[in-house]
Design a protein around this motif. Structure first.
Motif, mmCIF file in Angstrom:
data_model
loop_
_atom_site.group_PDB
_atom_site.id
_atom_site.type_symbol
_atom_site.label_atom_id
_atom_site.label_comp_id
_atom_site.label_asym_id
_atom_site.label_seq_id
_atom_site.Cartn_x
_atom_site.Cartn_y
_atom_site.Cartn_z
ATOM 1 N N HIS A 1 0.853 -1.208 0.000
ATOM 2 C CA HIS A 1 0.000 0.000 0.000
ATOM 3 C C HIS A 1 0.881 1.247 0.000
ATOM 4 O O HIS A 1 1.417 1.645 1.031
ATOM 5 N N HIS B 1 -6.529 -2.382 5.351
ATOM 6 C CA HIS B 1 -5.215 -1.756 5.288
ATOM 7 C C HIS B 1 -4.927 -0.979 6.565
ATOM 8 O O HIS B 1 -5.826 -0.450 7.195
ATOM 9 N N GLU C 1 -8.464 2.408 -2.468
ATOM 10 C CA GLU C 1 -8.993 2.064 -1.189
ATOM 11 C C GLU C 1 -10.384 2.644 -1.013
ATOM 12 O O GLU C 1 -10.646 3.794 -1.358
ATOM 13 N N HIS D 1 1.475 5.336 -1.946
ATOM 14 C CA HIS D 1 0.896 6.432 -2.754
ATOM 15 C C HIS D 1 2.045 7.190 -3.409
ATOM 16 O O HIS D 1 2.343 8.327 -3.058
ATOM 17 N N ASP E 1 1.925 2.777 3.359
ATOM 18 C CA ASP E 1 0.965 3.879 3.198
ATOM 19 C C ASP E 1 1.732 5.190 2.978
ATOM 20 O O ASP E 1 1.252 6.261 3.340
HETATM 21 NI NI NI Z 1 -3.648 4.833 1.817
#
Ligand code: NI
Length: 253
Positions: A6, A152, A92, A8, A202
């Protein structure tokens, strides 16, 4: 070899040095990264990144924060993107009653809509849940996708974890597992079965210790694996190997 399930990397914080960040991840043993869409634009960018880099995969979806901006065109775009072979999950998606950036009834409607789309596209789901345990459980129970999925950055109780594990979900651990106040998360990480956990950053958010305060990046997923190994009393290599095998099953890669 580790998977960051996960990230970004489309975030503007990586705009200047994304290639360097990705090289550091490779050097740190991160073999595969899943880049997570959370809006129309970031779903599109995730697919573009996954097309550019062979070791990157993408997801498409609308985060509860962005639920208020959805319309019929959103679903047409995401359904089209979801057909790309590098798209491995829908998300998500979920509910966020902590920040409440979209009205709660709209969040629920958009979550249900996307569970339906995930089911149609045959993709597992990546679920975001913040301060909305009851409604998330109710919605996933009433709208089963049959495709599996992951919660997550799991930070809920062991009681909730047991329910989710019984339903077949995977749980993903991130930076907060390394924080001093992570008592509940540590309990879950210790007790859960070894065939159901995955790890994530994340990034650029949720930076693990000892880098807390800095921008997070995929290379730091090692700290999460390290903590998981320590909690479960297994070697770093074993924790890396288990989480990678689980991620492959979850995302069917
Ligand atoms: Ni996220």
């Amino acid at each position: 070899m580790i998977w960051d399930t996960h990230a970004h990397l489309d975030d503007k914080q990586f705009k200047m040095d994304r290639d360097i960040v990705l090289q550091r991840a490779r050097d740190a043993g991160v073999r595969t990264i899943i880049n997570i869409g959370h809006s129309e634009a970031t779903s599109q960018e995730s697919v573009e990144l996954a097309t550019k880099y062979t070791f990157l995969y993408a997801t498409v979806g609308i985060h509860p924060h962005d639920a208020k901006d959805c319309n019929e065109k959103t679903w047409m775009l995401l359904e089209r993107l979801a057909q790309n072979p590098k798209v491995v999950a829908w998300g998500e998606i979920g509910l966020d009653y902590y920040r409440d950036l979209s009205p709660r009834d709209v969040q629920r409607e958009v979550f249900i809509q996307q569970l339906e789309l995930a089911k149609e596209s045959g993709l597992p789901v990546v679920i975001h849940n913040r301060d909305a345990h009851g409604d998330v459980l109710k919605i996933i129970t009433e709208n089963p996708t049959g495709t599996g999925g992951v919660f997550h950055s799991y930070s809920g109780s062991w009681e909730m974890a047991k329910v989710l594990l019984d339903m077949g979900y995977y749980l993903s651990f991130s930076g907060p597992l390394t924080y001093k106040n992570a008592r509940h998360t540590v309990e879950v990480a210790a007790k859960m079965p070894e065939d159901r956990f995955v790890v994530e950053t994340d990034c650029p958010y949720l930076t693990p210790e000892p880098y807390r305060g800095k921008r997070n990046e995929p290379a730091y997923v090692r700290e999460v694996v390290n903590k998981l190994a320590e909690i479960r009393g297994i070697s770093f290599e074993k924790a890396a190997q288990l989480s990678t095998a689980n991620a492959k099953k979850l995302f069917k890669i």
